[in-house]
Each structure stands twice: as structure tokens, then as C-alpha cells.
Design an enzyme around this catalytic site. Structure first.
Site, PDB file in Angstrom:
ATOM      1  N   GLY A 124       1.020  -1.051   0.091  1.00 36.13           N
ATOM      2  CA  GLY A 124       0.018  -0.018   0.025  1.00 36.13           C
ATOM      3  C   GLY A 124       0.954   1.055  -0.132  1.00 36.13           C
ATOM      4  O   GLY A 124       2.026   1.037  -0.660  1.00 36.13           O
ATOM      5  N   GLY A 126      10.862  24.667   7.186  1.00 32.03           N
ATOM      6  CA  GLY A 126      11.903  25.139   7.991  1.00 32.03           C
ATOM      7  C   GLY A 126      12.305  25.129   9.067  1.00 32.03           C
ATOM      8  O   GLY A 126      12.893  25.472   9.510  1.00 32.03           O
ATOM      9  N   GLY A 128      13.197  21.514   9.742  1.00 28.63           N
ATOM     10  CA  GLY A 128      13.812  19.946   9.334  1.00 28.63           C
ATOM     11  C   GLY A 128      12.754  18.990   8.920  1.00 28.63           C
ATOM     12  O   GLY A 128      12.818  17.976   9.096  1.00 28.63           O
ATOM     13  N   SER A 129      11.608  19.637   8.269  1.00 26.84           N
ATOM     14  CA  SER A 129      10.482  18.889   7.733  1.00 26.84           C
ATOM     15  C   SER A 129      11.105  17.694   6.829  1.00 26.84           C
ATOM     16  O   SER A 129      10.355  16.847   6.971  1.00 26.84           O
ATOM     17  CB  SER A 129       9.431  19.781   7.296  1.00 26.84           C
ATOM     18  OG  SER A 129       9.875  20.287   6.085  1.00 26.84           O
ATOM     19  N   SER A 130      11.798  18.186   5.753  1.00 25.24           N
ATOM     20  CA  SER A 130      12.209  17.382   4.991  1.00 25.24           C
ATOM     21  C   SER A 130      12.973  16.086   5.469  1.00 25.24           C
ATOM     22  O   SER A 130      12.636  14.965   5.101  1.00 25.24           O
ATOM     23  CB  SER A 130      13.121  17.847   3.882  1.00 25.24           C
ATOM     24  OG  SER A 130      14.526  18.461   4.446  1.00 25.24           O
ATOM     25  N   ASP A 191      20.199  17.087  10.177  1.00 27.73           N
ATOM     26  CA  ASP A 191      18.814  17.058  10.472  1.00 27.73           C
ATOM     27  C   ASP A 191      18.308  15.568  10.450  1.00 27.73           C
ATOM     28  O   ASP A 191      17.594  15.382  11.374  1.00 27.73           O
ATOM     29  CB  ASP A 191      17.870  17.677   9.119  1.00 27.73           C
ATOM     30  CG  ASP A 191      17.992  19.304   9.432  1.00 27.73           C
ATOM     31  OD1 ASP A 191      18.619  19.805  10.236  1.00 27.73           O
ATOM     32  OD2 ASP A 191      17.423  20.010   8.453  1.00 27.73           O
TER      33      ASP A 191
HETATM   34  N1  LIG Z   1       5.017  15.948   5.144  1.00 30.53           N
HETATM   35  C1  LIG Z   1       5.690  16.134   4.216  1.00 30.53           C
HETATM   36  N2  LIG Z   1       5.169  15.691   2.838  1.00 30.53           N
HETATM   37  C2  LIG Z   1       5.639  15.704   1.832  1.00 30.53           C
HETATM   38  N3  LIG Z   1       6.705  16.373   1.306  1.00 30.53           N
HETATM   39  C3  LIG Z   1       7.475  16.644   2.721  1.00 30.53           C
HETATM   40  C4  LIG Z   1       6.916  16.770   3.867  1.00 30.53           C
HETATM   41  N4  LIG Z   1       7.697  17.494   4.793  1.00 30.53           N
HETATM   42  C5  LIG Z   1       8.817  17.850   3.801  1.00 30.53           C
HETATM   43  N5  LIG Z   1       8.634  17.536   2.633  1.00 30.53           N
HETATM   44  C6  LIG Z   1       9.391  18.013   1.507  1.00 30.53           C
HETATM   45  O1  LIG Z   1      10.603  18.610   1.998  1.00 30.53           O
HETATM   46  C7  LIG Z   1      10.372  19.862   1.183  1.00 30.53           C
HETATM   47  C8  LIG Z   1      10.952  20.811   2.403  1.00 30.53           C
HETATM   48  O2  LIG Z   1      12.329  20.815   2.679  1.00 30.53           O
HETATM   49  P1  LIG Z   1      13.415  22.171   3.095  1.00 30.53           P
HETATM   50  O3  LIG Z   1      14.471  21.118   3.491  1.00 30.53           O
HETATM   51  O4  LIG Z   1      13.543  23.011   2.031  1.00 30.53           O
HETATM   52  O5  LIG Z   1      12.764  22.412   4.413  1.00 30.53           O
HETATM   53  P2  LIG Z   1      12.557  22.196   5.863  1.00 30.53           P
HETATM   54  O6  LIG Z   1      13.485  20.761   6.256  1.00 30.53           O
HETATM   55  O7  LIG Z   1      11.602  22.197   6.269  1.00 30.53           O
HETATM   56  O8  LIG Z   1      13.742  23.062   6.412  1.00 30.53           O
HETATM   57  P3  LIG Z   1      15.255  23.091   6.835  1.00 30.53           P
HETATM   58  O9  LIG Z   1      15.952  22.044   5.836  1.00 30.53           O
HETATM   59  O10 LIG Z   1      15.803  24.649   6.759  1.00 30.53           O
HETATM   60  O11 LIG Z   1      15.504  22.332   8.194  1.00 30.53           O
HETATM   61  C9  LIG Z   1       9.203  20.361   0.939  1.00 30.53           C
HETATM   62  O12 LIG Z   1       9.074  21.136  -0.254  1.00 30.53           O
HETATM   63  C10 LIG Z   1       8.575  18.869   0.367  1.00 30.53           C
HETATM   64  O13 LIG Z   1       9.102  18.634  -0.882  1.00 30.53           O
HETATM   65  C1  LIG Z   2      21.170  24.853   6.584  1.00 32.60           C
HETATM   66  C2  LIG Z   2      21.558  23.502   7.176  1.00 32.60           C
HETATM   67  O1  LIG Z   2      22.678  23.531   7.777  1.00 32.60           O
HETATM   68  C3  LIG Z   2      20.360  22.755   8.097  1.00 32.60           C
HETATM   69  C4  LIG Z   2      19.031  23.017   7.240  1.00 32.60           C
HETATM   70  O2  LIG Z   2      18.080  22.394   8.356  1.00 32.60           O
HETATM   71  C5  LIG Z   2      21.777  22.447   6.106  1.00 32.60           C
HETATM   72  C6  LIG Z   2      22.164  21.141   6.317  1.00 32.60           C
HETATM   73  O3  LIG Z   2      23.005  20.905   7.634  1.00 32.60           O
HETATM   74  O4  LIG Z   2      22.130  20.151   5.516  1.00 32.60           O
HETATM   75 MG   LIG Z   3      15.162  20.388   5.196  1.00 35.81          MG
END
Ligand SMILES: Nc1ncnc2c1ncn2[C@@H]1O[C@H](COP(=O)(O)OP(=O)(O)OP(=O)(O)O)[C@@H](O)[C@H]1O
Ligand SMILES: C[C@@](O)(CCO)CC(=O)[O-]
Ligand SMILES: [Mg+2]
Length: 381
Positions: A124, A126, A128-130, A191
Site C-alpha cells: 500500500g 524550515g 527540518g520537515s524534509s 537534520d
Molecule cells: N510531510 C511532508 N510531506 C511531503 N513532503 C514533505 C513533507 N515534509 C517535507 N517535505 C518535502 O520537503 C520540502 C521542504 O524541505 P526543506 O529542506 O526546504 O525545508 P525544511 O526541511 O522544513 O527546513 P530546513 O531544511 O531548513 O530545516 C518540501 O517542499 C517537500 O518537498
Molecule cells: C542549513 C542546514 O545546515 C540545516 C537545514 O536545516 C543544511 C544542512 O546542514 O544540511
Molecule cells: Mg530540510
């Protein structure tokens, strides 16, 4: 929470802590019979965004499983050919223009899915969401593949959530890093590491040191609601570093020293060798210096500066978190700060259309909930 981000990509030490905000990923595997009937579909339901994507398994098989699949025991990078096939698969979807940034996350999902589970269909499935996304996804897939298992133990999240052993966490982390590479280009790994292992860590050149911590620090997080993209911001810092290599080397060196001081401070406090108020004063000063260096790197933003000015009116110190360029700002909440003042700060920030929430640093990392077939992990700021 991170102190001293960006420089960590260039080899400086940085300190990061998980917070008590989580990304949850639920995995539902359909019975094998459905797959044999040739009707199996991989469905990704992004609840936060109200979007569902699906791919016929046969189509995924044809597009992505042509390479020799080495098994999930060892994380490996996404090859350029595989990346191109993933991009073609995504083109078949009409992702709304306003949500086009989701395509990086979808690419990471398809890569992790087909690398970890894809060879063994049925299926089936900003701040650190990624990384939180990649960790929860890798962890859920590795659990379904039978390569990661809960070891029991009590999780603070309540009934059903179980902890995972260190070696398994290591594997989840390695795969999540490969996913992060798709989203970030050149991540340091900080992250995904703090998101997997939780707690507070020092991180330098891929090496993690766990920091003992007591009396968790409280932070106010202000979301400026300004969209940004970590990949572009990290690339911008690298370009500045190549234009001004000597000056930027000094900036990265200063950041490294700040991270070392923050790490010592966290450990001194854990051993009761420093009073809490004195720890908070020192931490505030180091955060202020870190923000100045991030400005030097070119990753602040007018919305961030507005938050800094607003909190400074109340004698509170703030710094951007993550990659900057908008996104979220951290403000240290000293133990002795009255609730009344805190409410005033929040009211003033929210009157400027920012969104505030209070977190405690030092959250848990990746955990598994077998009953609901779900996995989740601590988010990172
Ligand atoms: N819950 C989610 N569902 C789907 N895609 C996600 C999800 N969380 C993050 N992403 C993906 O990660 C991208 C955001 O990643 P990005 O690294 O730019 O931001 P971040 O991780 O929130 O911040 P940072 O890296 O500065 O800590 C989104 O555009 C999307 O493609
Ligand atoms: C900006 C950065 O330091 C953190 C992003 O959350 C990038 C990284 O370490 O990969
Ligand atoms: Mg990220």
C-alpha cells in the site's frame, strides 16, 4: 533546534536538538493477492496538504525496478538515471503550481519506497520537515521490509509507541540521508541524524556526539510564514564561500567555536556545574553571535529581522533556525520569564501575522507503533 547551521555543511561543528513536534507516517500494506491480480496501486496520501498521489505498481516496476536491486541492508545514493526516471513519473502527475515544491518530497518518497520495499511488492503505501519526512518514511518502509523492529521499551508518546535499537536506527538514518540528498542536494546529515536519534547532539563532518542534557530549554518558535527552499539557500552560502573564501573560512571557524561552547554548556548544566540562569545568559549570547554570522552568510531575511527586533524589545534573544531565508525563528525563553511577558511577546508577533508556538528541546527520535502500522519521528528545528 539547531545552533550554527549552514557552516555544518562546510565541516564546522553544530548542535541540534529534537523537539516535541512530530512527522507521522502510516503504512498500510495490501494483501499479496491484490498485487498478483495486477491491480496493486501505491498510494501516498499527504494529509497536511489534502493531496493524494497514486502509481500503479506495475508502472513503478517498469520505470524504477530495472536496476539490480542490492537490498536495503545498506543505504545507497539515488543514481542520475533513477532520478531521471523518478522525474518522468512525477511529470505524469498534475501537481498544482502552488504546491510544486512538494515534488522534492515526492521524489524522495519514490526513491525510498522503490529502494527499500519496491522489489518486494505487495504494498500500500524550515523545521527540518524534509528530514522528518525522510526518517518517518524510511523507518516505516524498513519496518515493513522486516529490516527494522521495535524492541519494546517505553516511549513518552503513550501506548503503542515503541523504541527501536541502535543498529536499526543507524539503518533508518542512512536511508533518510539518501532521501535528504534528493531534497537538499548537499545536506550535512545533521537534520536526519537528530530526527532519527532525538535528544540533543553535536554534529561535525558526519560524526555525532550525544550531549547529556537536563532541565530542558524552552524555546518560542515563530513561523514567519515566508516560504524558502533549503537547497537554494545552501547553494547560495557555497557560492558566497567561493567568492570570499578567506572571510567565509573565518565565519565557519567562528561558528565551529560557538558550537563547541554550546556543547560544553549543555554538558556542564547536565552535571549541575553551572546555574541555570548563568547557562541561559551564556546561551543567549552565543545565539546572538550565531545569528550575526548567519547574516554574514546571507541567509537572514526582512521577516526574520522583524522577529529579532520585536523580541529584543522584551530583552529576548532570537536566531533563525534551519536554512533561514524566511521560515522559523527561535527565541530563548529564560526560566525566569513571566508568563505575562511571554504572552505579550506572542501577541505582538501574532499581530504581525506570524505564528508562534512553544517547544521543549530534546524530543524523542524515531519510534514505531505496530498496532496502527504507523511510524513517526521527532521533528527538528
Ligand atoms: N510531510 C511532508 N510531506 C511531503 N513532503 C514533505 C513533507 N515534509 C517535507 N517535505 C518535502 O520537503 C520540502 C521542504 O524541505 P526543506 O529542506 O526546504 O525545508 P525544511 O526541511 O522544513 O527546513 P530546513 O531544511 O531548513 O530545516 C518540501 O517542499 C517537500 O518537498
Ligand atoms: C542549513 C542546514 O545546515 C540545516 C537545514 O536545516 C543544511 C544542512 O546542514 O544540511
Ligand atoms: Mg530540510
Amino acid at each position: 533546534m539547531e545552533v550554527c547551521e549552514h557552516a555544518v555543511v562546510h565541516g564546522s561543528a553544530a548542535v541540534a536538538a529534537a523537539i516535541d513536534l512530530y512527522t507521522r507516517c502510516s503504512l498500510r500494506l495490501l494483501p499479496r493477492a491484490d498485487d498478483e491480480a495486477g491491480a496493486a496501486v501505491l498510494e501516498l496520501d499527504l494529509r497536511d496538504h489534502g493531496l493524494t498521489f497514486s502509481w500503479p505498481c506495475a508502472r513503478l516496476h517498469e520505470a524504477l525496478l530495472t536496476e539490480e536491486v542490492a537490498g536495503a541492508q545498506e543505504a545507497r545514493p539515488c543514481s542520475p538515471d533513477r532520478m531521471a526516471s523518478i522525474a518522468r513519473l512525477l511529470e505524469e502527475h498534475e501537481i498544482p503550481e502552488a504546491k510544486i515544491w512538494l515534488s522534492a518530497g515526492l521524489s524522495a518518497f519514490l526513491f525510498l519506497y522503490t529502494s527499500i520495499l519496491g522489489s518486494d511488492l505487495p504494498m500500500g503505501s524550515g523545521l527540518g520537515s524534509s528530514a522528518a519526512f525522510c526518517v518517518s518514511m524510511s523507518g516505516a518502509l524498513l519496518t515493513a521490509a522486516g529490516m527494522v523492529a521495535a524492541v519494546g521499551g517505553i516511549s513518552s508518546k503513550g501506548t503503542g509507541w515503541e523504541l527501536v535499537g541502535k543498529d536499526d536506527l543507524e539503518l533508518v538514518n542512512q536511508w533518510a540521508f539518501q532521501g535528504e540528498k534528493i531534497i537538499h542536494g548537499k545536506p550535512s546529515g545533521i537534520d536526519n541524524t537528530v530526527s532519527t536519534f532525538g535528544s540533543t547532539i553535536k554534529f561535525k563532518k558526519g560524526e555525532l556526539t550525544n550531549l547529556k542534557s537536563r532541565n530542558p530549554i524552552k524555546m518560542l518558535i515563530t513561523d514567519t510564514r515566508v516560504g524558502r527552499n533549503t537547497k537554494a539557500l545552501v547553494a547560495g552560502v557555497s557560492e558566497r564561500a567561493s567568492r570570499h573564501s578567506d572571510a567565509m573560512a573565518s565565519v565557519f571557524h567562528a561558528v565551529n567555536s560557538i558550537s563547541e561552547e554550546v556543547s560544553s554548556l549543555v554538558e556542564l548544566a547536565a552535571n549541575d556545574e553551572i546555574a541555570i540562569t548563568s547557562k541561559e545568559e551564556k546561551l543567549a549570547e552565543l545565539m546572538e553571535m550565531n545569528q550575526g554570522l548567519l547574516q554574514c552568510m546571507g541567509v537572514s531575511h526582512s521577516s526574520i529581522e522583524t522577529v529579532l527586533r520585536t523580541t529584543l524589545k522584551f530583552n529576548l534573544v532570537s536566531k533563525l533556525t534551519g536554512a533561514g531565508g524566511g521560515g522559523c525563528v527561535l527565541t530563548l525563553i529564560p526560566t525566569l520569564l513571566s508568563n505575562l511577558v511571554l504572552e505579550k511577546v506572542i501577541a505582538e508577533l501574532e499581530s504581525q501575522s506570524f505564528r508562534c508556538f512553544i517547544v521543549e528541546v530534546g524530543g524523542q527520535g524515531f519510534q514505531v507503533c505496530q498496532g496502527g502500522c504507523s511510524c513517526f519521528n521527532g521533528d527538528v528545528v
